[in-house]
Design an enzyme around this catalytic site. Structure first.
Site, short mmCIF file in Angstrom:
data_model
loop_
_atom_site.label_atom_id
_atom_site.label_comp_id
_atom_site.label_asym_id
_atom_site.label_seq_id
_atom_site.Cartn_x
_atom_site.Cartn_y
_atom_site.Cartn_z
N LEU A 382 0.87 -1.17 0.00
CA LEU A 382 0.00 0.00 0.00
C LEU A 382 0.91 1.22 0.00
CD1 LEU A 382 -2.73 -0.92 2.66
CD2 LEU A 382 -2.97 -0.97 0.18
N ASP A 383 0.48 2.30 -0.69
CA ASP A 383 1.24 3.54 -0.64
C ASP A 383 1.49 3.93 0.82
OD1 ASP A 383 1.23 3.73 -3.35
OD2 ASP A 383 -0.38 5.20 -3.45
N MET A 384 2.59 4.60 1.03
CA MET A 384 2.96 5.03 2.37
C MET A 384 1.81 5.76 3.08
SD MET A 384 5.92 7.75 3.40
CE MET A 384 4.99 9.09 2.66
#
Length: 535
Positions: A382-384
């Site tokens: 998942l994106d940061m």
């Protein structure tokens, strides 16, 4: 000092920042916002130059531009601001209202213009020469092809005669020798006939190659001189050019022509103390990168960061707020676990795997908690800034089988997001191919030429006064896919709330992976996991 503008707005009650905000991840200070507003008022009313920003026309010629302001103090501690634009504006680098470029290659007497004139002269010579050369080249290769064909015909005839003699047991070595001699003489004869054409062709080719080499040498010379001439002064009074800042072979196009280097250069040359920086986009959006009218953007990392790292040395600059945020201790919020897999609810602003500067990650936490796990544990990311369900494996076999489900796109995922605007439709499909922005990692660009397929289904959940809550169903899994598809003007044209890369910062990115449906990699049972969005 006519580039220093006094504030028209009353700023007497605005407190000064203690340090310059981190240029690559910041919220503009109030003073910088006021200065930006005054610059925007100037852009709305000015008659100093003509440029189609695409705000009032639908023409394809309209072109937006990045502008910047730097609030500064002079030697008498009086506040004002200076302004800059990125690149050139209205076909020139210099305007009365804006600070000059670090180096102006467009000056009529500059080495760039002189060399450009020489290169243009060579291009004209090449253009004239090419017309003659192409005709001679065509004629030469036509003659060559004709004579090669004649020679091949003779070879075939001789070969055929030898085969016949062999069949009749009449092999004659003398005839063979005579035929070989004949072929050599015939080849010399044909070469002599084509010699004038070949000579003309090679002479023109050499002339053309020499001109191209001259042009290449001049281009290399002028490029080196440009890199050498961009000298950046820093707060400590030391100077470095582009060659000293970058590896010469890795200097990005347009390095030094962005707003921030121009602004700090002018401030340091004129002994002005920087107080606050802001950059904003003015005009129609770009077809690739996400740029919205009047929205603030950080300094670019590819071109500006190496330059500003030198220029800001010694100046009080805020630490990267992201580093502070990511260094805080986190714990695993486990949603599901068995011997083979686990699912966690990832918090926002937390990396899945380590980056260049950050090692406090989901990967590090699970490796510490499960030291006996075999094989890679991270199956997807998942994106940061995104929160939500993340699947992790404990065995090599589980990893391989679960990863295959992601590859075959049999895993179903759903995200909840809040968009900073109202949508007119209830649902739809976004199909915008994405690729990495080489100068702005990790930002993504929309590109039909270089992008990879990226498809997102979406539907509205609820509409509020100024926001819309939606479900996203990504069909592909490109980096920042949902964020770009939401923000880009060819997508929903409505950024996700809190998107500091493609929209505006808030307390968090309002994007959450709330549902995932997958097949257990070992027992083959269907699993549906839900982690309700915290917003």
């Amino acid at each position: 000092m006519n580039k220093l503008h006094s504030f028209k707005t009353d700023i007497s009650k605005v407190s000064l920042p203690k340090e310059i905000a981190y240029p690559y991840n910041y919220t503009p200070h109030t003073l910088a916002k006021i200065a930006s507003k005054e610059l925007q008022n100037y852009l709305n009313t000015q008659s100093d130059f003509q440029h189609d920003f695409g705000l009032t026309t639908n023409s394809n010629k309209g072109l937006g531009k990045m502008f910047g302001v730097l609030v500064v103090k002079n030697s008498k501690n009086t506040l004002g601001f200076i302004a800059a634009f990125s690149g050139r504006l209205a076909d020139t680098n210099t305007h009365d209202y804006f600070v000059p470029p670090v180096f102006d290659i467009l000056q009529p007497d500059s080495f760039y213009k002189q060399t450009e004139n020489k290169i243009n002269s060579i291009n004209l010579q090449l253009e004239k020469l090419n017309r003659t050369f192409l005709n001679i080249e065509k004629e030469f290769f036509t003659i060559k092809e004709k004579y090669d064909s004649l020679f091949n015909e003779e070879q075939i005839k001789i070969k055929s005669r030898r085969i016949e003699r062999k069949k009749e047991n009449q092999t004659d070595n003398q005839k063979n020798i005579n035929e070989e001699f004949y072929l050599r003489e015939y080849k010399i004869y044909l070469d002599e006939k084509s010699k004038p054409f070949k000579k003309s062709y090679l002479a023109l080719k050499k002339q053309r190659d020499d001109l191209k080499e001259q042009r290449k040498s001049l281009s290399n010379y002028v490029q080196y001189k440009i890199f050498e001439s961009y000298n950046f002064l820093n707060y400590e009074g030391k100077s470095k050019n582009l060659i000293g800042i970058f590896n010469q072979d890795e200097i990005p196009a347009g390095a030094g022509d962005c707003c921030a280097p121009k602004l700090f250069q002018y401030a340091f040359v004129h002994q002005l103390t920087p107080v606050a920086l802001a950059e904003f986009w003015w005009g129609k959006p770009l077809p690739s990168a996400i740029r919205k009218h009047k929205q603030f953007y950080p300094a670019c990392s590819g071109k500006c960061k190496p330059i500003l790292s030198h220029m800001l040395k010694g100046l009080p600059v805020e630490e990267n707020p992201l580093l502070q945020q990511l260094s805080t201790t986190k714990t695993l919020d486990i949603l599901y676990e068995d011997r083979y897999i686990l699912a966690i609810n990832k918090p926002p602003e937390f990396l899945t795997v380590k980056g260049k500067e950050i090692h406090n990650t989901i990967e590090q936490l699970v490796q510490k908690k499960y030291p006996d796990a075999t094989g890679p544990m991270i199956v997807h990311r998942l994106d940061m800034s995104t929160s939500g369900i993340l699947l992790i494996t404990k065995t090599k076999e589980a990893h391989k089988k679960l990863q295959q489900q992601f590859i075959e796109k049999t895993i179903k995922k759903r995200y909840v997001a809040i968009l900073s605007g109202k949508l007119r439709q209830e649902k739809g499909i976004i199909n915008l191919p994405l690729c990495m922005d080489p100068n702005e990692r990790p930002r993504q660009l929309v590109s039909k030429e270089y992008g990879k397929k990226a498809i997102t289904h979406w539907e509205v959940i609820t509409v509020q006064e100024s926001t819309t809550k939606v479900y996203f169903y990504p069909i592909t899994g490109r980096t920042h896919q949902l964020r770009v598809h939401a923000a880009h003007h060819l997508g929903l044209n409505t950024p996700i709330v809190g998107d500091d890369l493609y929209g505006e910062k808030a307390d968090r990115l309002y994007l959450h992976a709330d549902l995932i449906i997958f097949t257990h990699p070992i027992n083959n049972k269907k699993h549906t996991l839900i982690a309700p969005a915290p917003f």
